[in-house]
Scaffold this motif. Structure first.
Motif, mmCIF file in Angstrom:
data_model
loop_
_atom_site.group_PDB
_atom_site.id
_atom_site.type_symbol
_atom_site.label_atom_id
_atom_site.label_comp_id
_atom_site.label_asym_id
_atom_site.label_seq_id
_atom_site.Cartn_x
_atom_site.Cartn_y
_atom_site.Cartn_z
ATOM 1 N N THR A 135 0.821 -1.202 0.000
ATOM 2 C CA THR A 135 0.000 0.000 0.000
ATOM 3 C C THR A 135 0.861 1.260 0.000
ATOM 4 O O THR A 135 1.960 1.279 0.566
ATOM 5 N N SER A 136 0.328 2.293 -0.632
ATOM 6 C CA SER A 136 0.989 3.598 -0.635
ATOM 7 C C SER A 136 0.474 4.484 0.489
ATOM 8 O O SER A 136 0.866 5.645 0.597
ATOM 9 N N ALA A 137 -0.422 3.954 1.333
ATOM 10 C CA ALA A 137 -0.969 4.735 2.445
ATOM 11 C C ALA A 137 0.156 5.217 3.364
ATOM 12 O O ALA A 137 1.121 4.491 3.621
ATOM 13 N N GLN A 138 0.003 6.425 3.859
ATOM 14 C CA GLN A 138 1.049 7.019 4.692
ATOM 15 C C GLN A 138 0.986 6.559 6.146
ATOM 16 O O GLN A 138 1.971 6.640 6.868
ATOM 17 N N ASP A 139 -0.177 6.087 6.592
ATOM 18 C CA ASP A 139 -0.311 5.607 7.961
ATOM 19 C C ASP A 139 -1.474 4.622 8.026
ATOM 20 O O ASP A 139 -2.185 4.398 7.039
ATOM 21 N N TYR A 140 -1.667 4.050 9.210
ATOM 22 C CA TYR A 140 -2.689 3.018 9.384
ATOM 23 C C TYR A 140 -4.092 3.552 9.122
ATOM 24 O O TYR A 140 -4.922 2.864 8.519
ATOM 25 N N HIS A 142 -5.056 5.908 7.061
ATOM 26 C CA HIS A 142 -5.295 6.023 5.621
ATOM 27 C C HIS A 142 -5.449 4.639 4.980
ATOM 28 O O HIS A 142 -6.238 4.470 4.042
ATOM 29 N N ARG A 174 3.346 -1.047 3.986
ATOM 30 C CA ARG A 174 3.644 0.258 3.397
ATOM 31 C C ARG A 174 4.840 0.167 2.458
ATOM 32 O O ARG A 174 5.882 -0.410 2.803
ATOM 33 N N LYS A 175 4.686 0.737 1.262
ATOM 34 C CA LYS A 175 5.705 0.596 0.225
ATOM 35 C C LYS A 175 6.965 1.414 0.492
ATOM 36 O O LYS A 175 8.011 1.134 -0.106
ATOM 37 N N GLU A 176 6.858 2.408 1.335
ATOM 38 C CA GLU A 176 8.018 3.270 1.596
ATOM 39 C C GLU A 176 8.632 2.936 2.950
ATOM 40 O O GLU A 176 7.938 2.472 3.869
ATOM 41 N N SER A 177 9.944 3.164 3.071
ATOM 42 C CA SER A 177 10.652 2.952 4.329
ATOM 43 C C SER A 177 9.983 3.772 5.437
ATOM 44 O O SER A 177 9.579 4.913 5.178
ATOM 45 N N GLU A 180 6.288 -0.246 7.163
ATOM 46 C CA GLU A 180 5.440 -0.667 8.287
ATOM 47 C C GLU A 180 4.454 -1.755 7.844
ATOM 48 O O GLU A 180 4.004 -1.774 6.702
#
Length: 233
Positions: A135-140, A142, A174-177, A180
């Motif tokens: 997911t590209s979501a920034q936090d849980y 989203h 999450r796709k970004e470091s 998560e």
């Protein structure tokens, strides 16, 4: 709701796709057609998801290919899943990518599903399904907000109803470091499964009402002359 359930043990992903039955992805296409949406899936995103699932579920079969993909990112995501104790336990106890088919009673359509993980209790027979989603979501928060947006509720209801599952767990990565890993329990969420059920049943009815293509058949005459005749499937 569903009858004639059949477990197709050992079926490959390619063989699953070749089965001439309706999948959750087909229901998405039916929805898009009904809404006049012509947007096509991103091929690279599909490849990314396929390799991610192989790295998580069948690491012994994972390998980089010549496709232009962010391989290190895929491997970092898979490693994040395996570092998470809850996910390690699910992967240890579950069967990966098992194919199942069943007939939807109300429409007579045959549906196929292939959960990422199926966990069946040897004592109670209780079934738990698990689905992994980059997911590209920034936090849980989203990520949870995207459950309905991307029709994960429909998938959870369809898979749970067909397999009689007691729980459907969505694991978001999450796709970004720092990559998560989030856990969302779809089954106990108030009204979520019921909402998803309404979605898939409505789309199955829409699909069933669509005109079927004309299928040619061949009749063999006494003189051994083949004359094509046509019937509606």
């Amino acid at each position: 709701m569903f009858t004639n359930h059949r477990h197709h043990a050992g079926l490959t992903q390619e063989a699953y796709r070749a089965l001439p039955f309706l999948s959750n992805t087909d229901l998405t296409e039916t929805k898009n057609q009904a809404l006049g949406i012509t947007r096509q899936p991103n091929p690279q995103a599909l490849q990314f998801g396929s390799h991610f699932h192989t790295a998580v579920l069948e690491p012994e079969h994972y390998q980089r290919t010549t496709e232009r993909l962010p391989w290190q990112q895929i491997e970092d995501l898979a490693a994040a899943v395996r570092r998470q104790r809850f996910c390690r336990d699910l992967l240890y106890r579950g069967q990966a990518e098992q194919t199942h088919t069943a007939t939807h009673e109300a429409t007579g359509l045959t549906v196929k599903v292939r959960p990422d993980l199926t966990i069946t209790s040897s004592k109670t027979g209780r079934v738990v399904l698990v689905d992994f989603k980059p997911t590209s979501a920034q936090d849980y928060a989203h990520f949870c907000g995207a459950i309905e947006l991307y029709d994960y509720d429909r998938q959870a209801a369809l898979y749970s109803d067909l397999l009689g599952a007691a729980r459907f767990i969505i694991i978001g990565v999450r796709k970004e470091s720092p990559f998560e890993v989030w856990q969302f329990e779809a089954t106990p969420a108030p009204g979520l499964i019921e909402q998803g059920r309404k979605k898939y049943e409505r789309l199955l009815k829409v699909y069933a009402q669509q005109p079927r293509p004309v299928v040619p058949t061949v009749s063999v005459m006494p003189a051994q002359t083949c004359i094509p005749t046509y019937s509606r499937a």
